[in-house]
Design a protein around this motif. Structure first.
Motif, PDB file in Angstrom:
ATOM      1  N   ASN A  19     -16.370 -20.858  -1.075  1.00  0.00           N
ATOM      2  CA  ASN A  19     -15.277 -20.023  -0.691  1.00  0.00           C
ATOM      3  C   ASN A  19     -14.130 -20.644  -0.990  1.00  0.00           C
ATOM      4  N   THR A  20     -13.921 -21.852  -1.610  1.00  0.00           N
ATOM      5  CA  THR A  20     -12.811 -22.662  -1.878  1.00  0.00           C
ATOM      6  C   THR A  20     -12.416 -22.400  -3.269  1.00  0.00           C
ATOM      7  N   LYS A  21     -11.044 -21.993  -3.372  1.00  0.00           N
ATOM      8  CA  LYS A  21     -10.344 -21.681  -4.641  1.00  0.00           C
ATOM      9  C   LYS A  21     -10.461 -22.832  -5.622  1.00  0.00           C
ATOM     10  N   GLY A  22     -10.977 -22.726  -6.747  1.00  0.00           N
ATOM     11  CA  GLY A  22     -10.742 -23.844  -7.919  1.00  0.00           C
ATOM     12  C   GLY A  22     -12.052 -24.584  -8.071  1.00  0.00           C
ATOM     13  N   LEU A  23     -13.001 -24.157  -7.138  1.00  0.00           N
ATOM     14  CA  LEU A  23     -14.345 -24.953  -7.180  1.00  0.00           C
ATOM     15  C   LEU A  23     -15.472 -24.103  -7.756  1.00  0.00           C
ATOM     16  N   VAL A  24     -16.285 -24.377  -8.861  1.00  0.00           N
ATOM     17  CA  VAL A  24     -17.418 -23.788  -9.268  1.00  0.00           C
ATOM     18  C   VAL A  24     -18.637 -24.769  -9.416  1.00  0.00           C
ATOM     19  N   ASP A  25     -19.752 -24.002 -10.080  1.00  0.00           N
ATOM     20  CA  ASP A  25     -20.979 -24.878 -10.094  1.00  0.00           C
ATOM     21  C   ASP A  25     -21.240 -25.630  -9.007  1.00  0.00           C
ATOM     22  N   ILE A  26     -21.305 -24.955  -7.691  1.00  0.00           N
ATOM     23  CA  ILE A  26     -21.565 -25.519  -6.555  1.00  0.00           C
ATOM     24  C   ILE A  26     -22.998 -25.675  -6.429  1.00  0.00           C
ATOM     25  N   VAL A  40      -7.730 -32.814  -5.876  1.00  0.00           N
ATOM     26  CA  VAL A  40      -7.228 -32.898  -4.560  1.00  0.00           C
ATOM     27  C   VAL A  40      -7.170 -31.920  -3.862  1.00  0.00           C
ATOM     28  N   TYR A  41      -6.504 -30.825  -4.346  1.00  0.00           N
ATOM     29  CA  TYR A  41      -6.306 -29.547  -3.639  1.00  0.00           C
ATOM     30  C   TYR A  41      -7.365 -28.906  -3.006  1.00  0.00           C
ATOM     31  N   PRO A  42      -8.582 -28.692  -3.843  1.00  0.00           N
ATOM     32  CA  PRO A  42      -9.677 -28.097  -3.144  1.00  0.00           C
ATOM     33  C   PRO A  42     -10.358 -28.820  -2.277  1.00  0.00           C
ATOM     34  N   LEU A  43     -10.181 -30.322  -2.499  1.00  0.00           N
ATOM     35  CA  LEU A  43     -10.794 -31.254  -1.426  1.00  0.00           C
ATOM     36  C   LEU A  43     -10.189 -30.867  -0.099  1.00  0.00           C
ATOM     37  N   LEU A  44      -8.934 -30.941  -0.305  1.00  0.00           N
ATOM     38  CA  LEU A  44      -8.016 -30.886   1.107  1.00  0.00           C
ATOM     39  C   LEU A  44      -8.449 -29.393   1.858  1.00  0.00           C
ATOM     40  N   PHE A 103       2.267 -35.075  -3.155  1.00  0.00           N
ATOM     41  CA  PHE A 103       0.964 -34.529  -3.600  1.00  0.00           C
ATOM     42  C   PHE A 103       0.380 -33.533  -2.599  1.00  0.00           C
ATOM     43  N   PRO A 104       0.498 -33.803  -1.094  1.00  0.00           N
ATOM     44  CA  PRO A 104      -0.084 -33.088  -0.203  1.00  0.00           C
ATOM     45  C   PRO A 104       0.828 -31.690  -0.101  1.00  0.00           C
ATOM     46  N   THR A 105       2.185 -31.911  -0.125  1.00  0.00           N
ATOM     47  CA  THR A 105       3.093 -30.845  -0.092  1.00  0.00           C
ATOM     48  C   THR A 105       3.172 -30.191  -1.275  1.00  0.00           C
ATOM     49  N   LYS A 106       2.724 -30.420  -2.105  1.00  0.00           N
ATOM     50  CA  LYS A 106       2.700 -29.885  -3.760  1.00  0.00           C
ATOM     51  C   LYS A 106       3.871 -29.605  -4.241  1.00  0.00           C
ATOM     52  N   LEU A 107       4.927 -30.693  -3.844  1.00  0.00           N
ATOM     53  CA  LEU A 107       6.052 -30.670  -4.684  1.00  0.00           C
ATOM     54  C   LEU A 107       5.816 -31.128  -6.083  1.00  0.00           C
ATOM     55  N   VAL A 108       4.848 -31.945  -6.224  1.00  0.00           N
ATOM     56  CA  VAL A 108       4.325 -32.336  -7.502  1.00  0.00           C
ATOM     57  C   VAL A 108       2.670 -32.173  -7.508  1.00  0.00           C
ATOM     58  N   LEU A 109       2.423 -31.169  -8.603  1.00  0.00           N
ATOM     59  CA  LEU A 109       0.758 -31.083  -8.784  1.00  0.00           C
ATOM     60  C   LEU A 109       0.379 -32.255  -9.574  1.00  0.00           C
ATOM     61  N   ALA A 110      -0.784 -32.753  -8.649  1.00  0.00           N
ATOM     62  CA  ALA A 110      -1.556 -34.016  -9.494  1.00  0.00           C
ATOM     63  C   ALA A 110      -2.850 -33.758  -9.944  1.00  0.00           C
ATOM     64  N   LYS A 111      -2.999 -34.295 -11.055  1.00  0.00           N
ATOM     65  CA  LYS A 111      -4.636 -34.200 -11.582  1.00  0.00           C
ATOM     66  C   LYS A 111      -4.948 -35.764 -11.939  1.00  0.00           C
ATOM     67  N   MET A 112      -6.175 -36.176 -11.526  1.00  0.00           N
ATOM     68  CA  MET A 112      -6.592 -37.557 -11.735  1.00  0.00           C
ATOM     69  C   MET A 112      -6.831 -38.015 -13.225  1.00  0.00           C
ATOM     70  N   LEU A 113      -7.642 -37.037 -13.939  1.00  0.00           N
ATOM     71  CA  LEU A 113      -7.860 -37.337 -15.076  1.00  0.00           C
ATOM     72  C   LEU A 113      -7.686 -35.996 -15.976  1.00  0.00           C
ATOM     73  N   SER A 168     -17.431 -33.726  -9.986  1.00  0.00           N
ATOM     74  CA  SER A 168     -16.045 -33.950  -9.580  1.00  0.00           C
ATOM     75  C   SER A 168     -15.805 -34.214  -8.160  1.00  0.00           C
ATOM     76  N   ILE A 169     -16.586 -33.329  -7.467  1.00  0.00           N
ATOM     77  CA  ILE A 169     -16.427 -33.307  -5.863  1.00  0.00           C
ATOM     78  C   ILE A 169     -17.678 -33.565  -5.489  1.00  0.00           C
ATOM     79  N   VAL A 170     -18.050 -34.533  -4.602  1.00  0.00           N
ATOM     80  CA  VAL A 170     -19.338 -34.686  -3.973  1.00  0.00           C
ATOM     81  C   VAL A 170     -19.292 -34.967  -2.489  1.00  0.00           C
ATOM     82  N   VAL A 171     -20.028 -34.374  -1.924  1.00  0.00           N
ATOM     83  CA  VAL A 171     -20.062 -34.261  -0.103  1.00  0.00           C
ATOM     84  C   VAL A 171     -21.531 -34.863   0.000  1.00  0.00           C
ATOM     85  N   GLU A 172     -21.467 -36.086   0.563  1.00  0.00           N
ATOM     86  CA  GLU A 172     -22.894 -36.778   1.039  1.00  0.00           C
ATOM     87  C   GLU A 172     -23.089 -36.311   2.509  1.00  0.00           C
ATOM     88  N   VAL A 173     -24.221 -35.457   3.037  1.00  0.00           N
ATOM     89  CA  VAL A 173     -24.391 -35.054   4.123  1.00  0.00           C
ATOM     90  C   VAL A 173     -25.380 -36.108   4.742  1.00  0.00           C
TER      91      VAL A 173
END
Length: 389
Positions: free
Chosen positions: A197-204, A335-339, A36-46, A171-176
């Motif tokens: 400015n992260t590719k793949g993320l919208v509606d921030i 996974v990938y936008p989060l990383l 997953f982190p090496t992107k040999l296989v692309l993962a999607k949670m749901l 989908s992604i939540v950052v608690e400050v």
């Protein structure tokens, strides 16, 4: 079958072979995780879920009027009415959509201000529709943002699909998290900029109220007593002029609850020429009350105007103050936008903070920040759909 049984028995009889099998299994397990982190296989949670409905959340800047919110909402509905797969829609001004599955954990029940609107969009049946709902929202998102996002500066428009699994805040939540609320707000804005400015993320969006100037209208007790007026009399006219108030209720056989009767002096009394203190004083001068001696007394003579800062809503979790920064993924795994965003945050915050990574646990993506000058500690905790699933 006999050969396979002998093969298994030979392994079980030998301690070296059993150890070798365990080691090889562990290596294969961790090697599969590294895909997953090496992107040999692309993962999607749901997977994306095509449904017969989706929602649109409109958030204009805090303290925006309902008229300003309606301008943005009207722009969105004009675009939606041109879509052939849109059957109908319901608009909820100043409140969340009732009985909304996704809204259960998105805070829809707490929306009670003029700067929010939720639109429930109903589509034709998914079995007869060529375009899935998740592809429709992906296509409409940039169109709506381009046409309607600039009408009121600072507005956010989110297209929310029905969740494939358990409902989450986003989908992604950052608690400050941090005790210094002012610095936490600054950190949340920086986090939101990195997510933008992260590719793949919208509606921030940063789930925190803006701080703005407000004016308190305080009856001057001494002046009120000398003018022959009553405090209740002044309070009532202020509410009638600027807010409106319920003066009675009506019963109806078609409604289980009583219907409130709302009274306001006029639409003009609610409007000011500008947002200055002089405009409010001028409005108060135009409002007059009759005292006990039959004389007309302008409200500006008995009411003091005090300029104060607004009090933003403060959110807590586990008795800790926090601000949520949320983002949705645009047809990619979380996974990938989060990383990517996490690496950018480590690099960005290392300038002013000492950044520590969390250990291997359910919170392994968390970042612990310590201000290099003050020593204050903050926590960036990752949450969202990936954490739940």
């Amino acid at each position: 079958m006999k050969k396979f049984e002998n093969f298994v028995h030979n392994i079980l009889k030998s301690k070296v072979k059993k150890t070798l099998v365990i080691v090889l299994t562990a290596v294969a397990f961790f090697a599969s995780l590294m895909m997953f982190p090496t992107k040999l296989v692309l993962a999607k949670m749901l997977p994306g879920k095509s449904d017969n409905t989706y929602s649109i959340y409109v958030d204009t800047p805090t303290a925006s009027s309902i008229e300003e919110t309606k301008k943005v909402t009207s722009c969105i509905t004009n675009i939606l009415t041109k879509e052939k797969y849109v059957k109908n829609m319901s608009i909820f001004y100043g409140q969340g959509i009732p009985l909304d599955y996704a809204g259960l954990v998105k805070g829809a029940s707490m929306k009670r201000t003029e700067n929010v609107t939720e639109i429930s969009v109903n589509l034709t049946d998914k079995h007869t529709r060529k375009e899935p709902s998740f592809l429709m929202t992906q296509r409409l998102r940039p169109i709506i943002d381009k046409e309607c996002g600039h009408i009121i500066s600072g507005s956010t428009i989110k297209l929310v699909e029905q969740p494939s699994g358990p409902p989450t805040l986003a989908s992604i939540v950052v608690e400050v998290q941090g005790d210094n609320i002012k610095q936490s707000r600054e950190l949340s804005v920086e986090v939101a900029n990195i997510l933008s400015n992260t590719k793949g993320l919208v509606d921030i969006d940063v789930m925190a109220d803006d701080i703005y100037d407000t004016y308190k209208l305080i009856p001057n007790i001494d002046k009120v007593a000398r003018s022959g007026l009553a405090i209740k009399q002044i309070n009532n006219i202020l509410y009638l002029a600027f807010e409106g108030m319920v003066i009675a209720t009506k019963n109806s056989e078609n409604h289980s609850d009583q219907i409130p009767i709302f009274l306001i002096l006029s639409d003009k009394t609610k409007r000011l020429s500008d947002s200055s203190q002089d405009a409010i004083r001028s409005k108060l001068t135009s409002l007059n009350l009759m005292n006990q001696r039959g004389m007309m007394v302008p409200l500006s003579e008995v009411v003091d105007i005090k300029k104060v800062k607004s009090e933003p809503m403060i959110m807590h979790k586990d008795l800790k103050r926090m601000i949520n920064v949320i983002a949705e993924t645009d047809m990619v795994s979380q996974v990938y936008p989060l990383l990517d965003a996490r690496e950018k945050m480590i690099e960005h915050f290392s300038k002013n903070y000492t950044v520590e990574k969390a250990g291997f646990s359910t919170y392994m993506f968390d970042l612990y920040l310590t201000d290099k000058q003050t020593g204050e500690k903050f926590l960036l905790r990752w949450d969202g759909e990936m954490k739940v699933t």
